[in-house]
Design a protein around this motif. Structure first.
Motif, mmCIF file in Angstrom:
data_model
loop_
_atom_site.group_PDB
_atom_site.id
_atom_site.type_symbol
_atom_site.label_atom_id
_atom_site.label_comp_id
_atom_site.label_asym_id
_atom_site.label_seq_id
_atom_site.Cartn_x
_atom_site.Cartn_y
_atom_site.Cartn_z
ATOM 1 N N ALA A 134 -2.802 58.248 -39.131
ATOM 2 C CA ALA A 134 -3.210 59.431 -38.371
ATOM 3 C C ALA A 134 -2.063 59.973 -37.524
ATOM 4 C CB ALA A 134 -4.404 59.092 -37.482
ATOM 5 N N GLY A 135 -1.336 59.082 -36.868
ATOM 6 C CA GLY A 135 -0.224 59.519 -36.038
ATOM 7 C C GLY A 135 0.905 60.134 -36.848
ATOM 8 N N ILE A 136 1.235 59.499 -37.968
ATOM 9 C CA ILE A 136 2.320 59.993 -38.819
ATOM 10 C C ILE A 136 1.973 61.351 -39.407
ATOM 11 C CG2 ILE A 136 3.537 59.589 -40.999
ATOM 12 C CD1 ILE A 136 3.288 56.550 -40.325
ATOM 13 N N ILE A 137 0.745 61.494 -39.900
ATOM 14 C CA ILE A 137 0.359 62.745 -40.555
ATOM 15 C C ILE A 137 0.349 63.897 -39.559
ATOM 16 C CG2 ILE A 137 -2.174 62.858 -40.294
ATOM 17 C CD1 ILE A 137 -0.478 63.076 -43.687
ATOM 18 N N ALA A 138 -0.083 63.614 -38.326
ATOM 19 C CA ALA A 138 -0.104 64.669 -37.305
ATOM 20 C C ALA A 138 1.313 65.109 -36.942
ATOM 21 C CB ALA A 138 -0.846 64.180 -36.065
ATOM 22 N N LEU A 139 2.218 64.140 -36.821
ATOM 23 C CA LEU A 139 3.593 64.452 -36.447
ATOM 24 C C LEU A 139 4.320 65.196 -37.565
ATOM 25 C CD1 LEU A 139 5.912 64.214 -34.457
ATOM 26 C CD2 LEU A 139 6.423 61.958 -35.398
ATOM 27 N N VAL A 140 4.240 64.682 -38.787
ATOM 28 C CA VAL A 140 4.923 65.314 -39.914
ATOM 29 C C VAL A 140 4.338 66.703 -40.181
ATOM 30 C CG1 VAL A 140 5.363 65.165 -42.406
ATOM 31 C CG2 VAL A 140 5.581 63.122 -40.968
#
Length: 338
Positions: free
Chosen positions: A166-172
């Motif tokens: 979730a964190g990676i997808i939001a940032l990318v």
């Protein structure tokens, strides 16, 4: 001679009360801090949910996991998560998707297939972790962190994978949305085409809105319509994943009950679409309450993230997901002329 010490029932009740409600309150407080902080410069680019996850991860790695309130934290991470996904259904107008988005659904279906297959392909080549790679592929293809949160209990993903995904997808996704807005003036496409491109390729609804809005209200409308089609496809995709998980070995099948919360997601979609509910009430539910509860759930998940594991576990899946995102952007851009 041994002595059995009996703990009074009232004391146990108070202890259990604190473990449950103290943990829930803890996730709500961090989500509240994350929501307020998301209005500040820089944090306003990544949103309340990612800000909340970052605070939770920071707390976990500085102060450790708050074991005394684990029960409530886990309740937020799992029970409240499912309820937040149910509320997320109010964002989906089924009637608009089915009546106006027929052709867009074809684009959306292709986007999901490309994103998941390319992510898994490169993850296999890079020898990345399968589960985190699968979550990132689904998040890229469908609707970002919400899709990851929805499918995680279906595919038996652990809390750390869910929070990382979730964190990676939001940032990318935020980086891609910014990139889209920067290159839009030099692209030989119309505002409507840019809206469609954003809707069928960017990661989150917020990312689509941020990018498509720069091309005008028409681009924003068609972009959100395209994105809603991908949200709609979360339902059949989740059912397919549920069947696949059940058939993937007897032991796994016993751990993979039918995702009933998706039925709630469908019901809220139908209610929001066909029932005469005042728009301001729907707005509060889908834009305020739902996202806040999802942020609180992500706090519960984020508290399981060990930064020491981030490099060893996430680097290869993230690289695979980045390649898939680039491929998806290029593929969907060229399909605009077909």
């Amino acid at each position: 001679m041994s002595h059995n010490i009996e703990i009074p029932a009232v004391t146990l009740q108070k202890s259990n009360f604190f473990k449950l409600y103290g943990g829930i309150l803890f996730t709500f407080v961090i989500a509240g801090i994350g929501t307020i902080a998301s209005d500040l410069p820089l944090f306003d680019k990544i949103g309340a949910m990612l800000t909340s996850i970052l605070i939770a991860v920071l707390y976990r790695n500085v102060f450790g996991y708050p074991e005394d309130i684990r029960t409530g934290i886990q309740f937020s991470a799992h029970k409240i998560l499912r309820f937040a996904i149910i509320l997320y259904g109010f964002k989906l107008n089924i009637d608009i998707v089915l009546n106006q988005g027929g052709l867009l659904l074809i684009h959306d279906t292709l986007s999901i297939i490309v994103a998941i297959s390319v992510t898994l392909l490169f993850a296999k080549l890079f020898k990345g972790e399968k589960m985190l790679s699968l979550l990132l592929g689904i998040g890229t293809g469908v609707c970002g962190a919400a899709a990851i949160a929805a499918v995680s209990p279906i595919v038996n993903a652990d809390d750390e994978d869910t929070a990382l995904g979730a964190g990676i997808i939001a940032l990318v996704g935020t980086l891609f949305a910014i990139g889209y807005t920067l290159i839009r003036p030099i692209l030989p496409i119309t505002a409507v085409q840019f809206g469609i491109w954003s809707g069928i390729s960017l990661h989150e609804i917020g990312h689509v809105a941020a990018a498509a809005a720069t091309a005008g209200p028409t681009a924003l409308t068609i972009g959100l319509l395209a994105k809603l089609g991908r949200v709609f496809l979360l339902i059949p995709l989740s059912l397919i994943l549920s069947l696949w998980t059940r058939k993937n070995g007897q032991e796994t099948a016993k751990k993979a009950p039918f995702p009933w919360f998706l039925l709630g997601f469908l019901i809220t979609s139908i209610i929001g679409t066909y029932f005469p509910i005042p728009k301001h009430i729907l707005s509060v539910i889908s834009n305020d309450i739902g996202p806040f509860l999802l942020a609180a759930a992500m706090v519960g998940l984020g508290l399981n993230v060990h930064l020491s594991n981030l490099r060893s576990r996430a680097l290869r899946p993230v690289l695979a997901m980045l390649i898939a995102s680039i491929v998806l952007s290029a593929f969907s851009y060229f399909t605009l002329w077909f």
